[in-house]
Design a protein around this motif. Structure first.
Motif, PDB file in Angstrom:
ATOM      1  N   UNK A  10      -2.993   1.359  15.000  1.00 10.84           N
ATOM      2  CA  UNK A  10      -2.692   0.169  14.196  1.00 10.84           C
ATOM      3  C   UNK A  10      -3.953  -0.446  13.610  1.00 10.84           C
ATOM      4  N   UNK A  11      -5.063  -0.340  14.314  1.00  9.86           N
ATOM      5  CA  UNK A  11      -6.332  -0.830  13.770  1.00  9.86           C
ATOM      6  C   UNK A  11      -6.720  -0.028  12.529  1.00  9.86           C
ATOM      7  N   UNK A  12      -6.473   1.289  12.568  1.00  6.59           N
ATOM      8  CA  UNK A  12      -6.773   2.135  11.402  1.00  6.59           C
ATOM      9  C   UNK A  12      -5.895   1.747  10.209  1.00  6.59           C
ATOM     10  N   UNK A  13      -4.628   1.440  10.452  1.00  9.57           N
ATOM     11  CA  UNK A  13      -3.742   0.991   9.374  1.00  9.57           C
ATOM     12  C   UNK A  13      -4.259  -0.329   8.811  1.00  9.57           C
ATOM     13  N   UNK A  14      -4.595  -1.257   9.682  1.00 11.72           N
ATOM     14  CA  UNK A  14      -5.118  -2.564   9.264  1.00 11.72           C
ATOM     15  C   UNK A  14      -6.378  -2.379   8.434  1.00 11.72           C
ATOM     16  N   UNK A  15      -7.282  -1.530   8.899  1.00 14.00           N
ATOM     17  CA  UNK A  15      -8.541  -1.282   8.186  1.00 14.00           C
ATOM     18  C   UNK A  15      -8.327  -0.643   6.815  1.00 14.00           C
ATOM     19  N   UNK A  16      -7.224   0.078   6.654  1.00 15.60           N
ATOM     20  CA  UNK A  16      -6.973   0.778   5.381  1.00 15.60           C
ATOM     21  C   UNK A  16      -6.277  -0.107   4.344  1.00 15.60           C
ATOM     22  N   UNK A  17      -5.860  -1.297   4.746  1.00 17.16           N
ATOM     23  CA  UNK A  17      -5.174  -2.191   3.803  1.00 17.16           C
ATOM     24  C   UNK A  17      -6.136  -2.694   2.729  1.00 17.16           C
ATOM     25  N   UNK A  18      -5.626  -2.969   1.525  1.00 11.00           N
ATOM     26  CA  UNK A  18      -6.469  -3.599   0.509  1.00 11.00           C
ATOM     27  C   UNK A  18      -7.006  -4.938   1.042  1.00 11.00           C
ATOM     28  N   UNK A  19      -8.185  -5.308   0.599  1.00  8.89           N
ATOM     29  CA  UNK A  19      -8.878  -6.504   1.102  1.00  8.89           C
ATOM     30  C   UNK A  19      -8.006  -7.764   1.127  1.00  8.89           C
ATOM     31  N   UNK A  20      -7.332  -8.119   0.038  1.00 12.98           N
ATOM     32  CA  UNK A  20      -6.525  -9.348   0.080  1.00 12.98           C
ATOM     33  C   UNK A  20      -5.387  -9.277   1.110  1.00 12.98           C
ATOM     34  N   UNK A  21      -4.783  -8.109   1.250  1.00 13.41           N
ATOM     35  CA  UNK A  21      -3.687  -7.922   2.203  1.00 13.41           C
ATOM     36  C   UNK A  21      -4.222  -8.022   3.633  1.00 13.41           C
ATOM     37  N   UNK A  22      -5.357  -7.395   3.874  1.00 12.03           N
ATOM     38  CA  UNK A  22      -5.989  -7.454   5.185  1.00 12.03           C
ATOM     39  C   UNK A  22      -6.335  -8.890   5.577  1.00 12.03           C
ATOM     40  N   UNK A  23      -6.824  -9.656   4.620  1.00 11.45           N
ATOM     41  CA  UNK A  23      -7.160 -11.057   4.885  1.00 11.45           C
ATOM     42  C   UNK A  23      -5.913 -11.875   5.213  1.00 11.45           C
TER      43      UNK A  23
END
Length: 80
Positions: A10-23
């Motif tokens: 799940x951390x890898x999925x989170x890290x792969x999100x576009x910057x605004x989505x991750x924020x």
């Protein structure tokens, strides 16, 4: 306050999100750690343990460990 736990997948999925989505996810999870019931919705039947975090382009399944005060990220689905 609940501690956040996220496995490597799940951390890898989170890290792969576009910057605004991750924020947005980071801010939503911070709110969920502060008050997990108020910041989330029930997952199926409201047992107070399995919860969802629904954003415009994310669906996150969470497991609440009330005794240990931990919030586990169980699944992250990016809908974008």
């Amino acid at each position: 306050m609940y501690a956040l736990h996220c496995n490597a997948t799940n951390q890898a999925v989170w890290d792969s999100l576009p910057q605004p989505v991750s924020e947005r996810l980071t801010l939503a999870l911070a709110a969920a750690c502060a008050d997990p019931i108020a910041a989330t919705e029930p997952y199926d039947e409201d047992d107070g343990i399995m919860r969802t975090l629904v954003l415009s382009d994310l669906f996150v399944v969470l497991y609440l460990g009330h005794q240990t005060k931990t919030l586990h990220v169980f699944q992250i689905d990016y809908l974008g």
